[in-house]
Design a protein around this motif. Structure first.
Motif, mmCIF file in Angstrom:
data_model
loop_
_atom_site.group_PDB
_atom_site.id
_atom_site.type_symbol
_atom_site.label_atom_id
_atom_site.label_comp_id
_atom_site.label_asym_id
_atom_site.label_seq_id
_atom_site.Cartn_x
_atom_site.Cartn_y
_atom_site.Cartn_z
ATOM 1 N N TRP A 1 63.843 30.607 -10.768
ATOM 2 C CA TRP A 1 62.555 30.424 -10.459
ATOM 3 C C TRP A 1 61.583 31.712 -10.641
ATOM 4 C CZ3 TRP A 1 60.783 26.293 -7.825
ATOM 5 C CH2 TRP A 1 59.596 26.466 -7.238
ATOM 6 N N PHE B 1 70.641 23.464 -6.699
ATOM 7 C CA PHE B 1 69.658 24.469 -5.783
ATOM 8 C C PHE B 1 69.679 25.876 -6.337
ATOM 9 C CE2 PHE B 1 68.763 27.452 -2.772
ATOM 10 C CZ PHE B 1 67.489 27.217 -2.408
ATOM 11 N N VAL C 1 68.081 26.540 -9.749
ATOM 12 C CA VAL C 1 66.389 26.405 -9.548
ATOM 13 C C VAL C 1 66.253 27.838 -8.813
ATOM 14 C CG1 VAL C 1 64.708 25.338 -8.189
ATOM 15 C CG2 VAL C 1 66.483 23.794 -9.437
ATOM 16 N N ASN C 2 67.057 28.073 -7.913
ATOM 17 C CA ASN C 2 66.720 29.353 -7.219
ATOM 18 C C ASN C 2 66.406 30.766 -8.177
ATOM 19 O OD1 ASN C 2 66.728 31.624 -5.316
ATOM 20 N ND2 ASN C 2 68.886 31.293 -4.890
ATOM 21 N N CYS D 1 62.638 35.106 -6.956
ATOM 22 C CA CYS D 1 63.603 33.895 -6.863
ATOM 23 C C CYS D 1 63.323 33.261 -5.583
ATOM 24 C CB CYS D 1 64.905 34.368 -7.156
ATOM 25 S SG CYS D 1 65.218 35.017 -8.818
#
Length: 152
Positions: A127, A120, A123-124, A137
């Motif tokens: 982003w 996570f 990905v954060n 983000c």
């Protein structure tokens, strides 16, 4: 619908954001790493949950640092060095209170969760590479913030 960024400084360059995070990670990580080395008797990342406790301490310390700096100044030391700041998307103000702490929590605390927390987190932070139009983000989206050039 009016552009929320009208009247605000331009969005911060993604490279500056990255360098600011690296500065902050070193500022927190190096001294904390030395302390943790002596507290845990080394850096054994496969020994009896030592890694989990080290990750937990680092996550909580970084959360406290990030949250405090954002809610009081809108900038961490790394952001000051790169001349960028965090601003509320709707009015450009410093993210005082809940928004600053929410942003810090969504950034710093997920890696504490074994396995999926790190996914996570990755990905954060990436982003912002494809987010339009504000290059946010996920921690920015959660707090309704943007990172802009600092005018001071």
């Amino acid at each position: 619908m009016a552009d929320p960024l009208a009247g605000m400084p331009p969005l911060a360059n993604r490279g500056k954001r990255l360098v600011a995070r690296i500065i902050d990670a070193l500022l927190i990580g190096v001294p904390l790493g030395v302390i943790m080395y002596f507290a845990f008797g080394g850096f054994g990342y496969n020994a009896n949950l030592r890694s989990f406790w080290q990750d937990l301490v680092y996550g909580l310390v970084y959360f406290a640092y990030d949250g405090y700096m954002l809610t009081t100044r809108g900038q961490t030391v790394g952001k000051m060095a790169m001349r960028i700041r965090v601003a509320m998307l709707d009015n450009g103000a410093t993210p005082v209170g809940s928004p600053g702490w929410t942003r810090a929590a969504v950034y710093a605390l997920p890696p504490i969760v074994p396995c999926c927390g790190s996914v996570f987190w990755l990905v954060n932070v990436v982003w912002c590479l494809w987010d339009r139009p504000y290059h946010q983000c996920l921690h920015d989206k959660a707090a309704k913030t943007v990172v802009v050039e600092a005018t001071r």
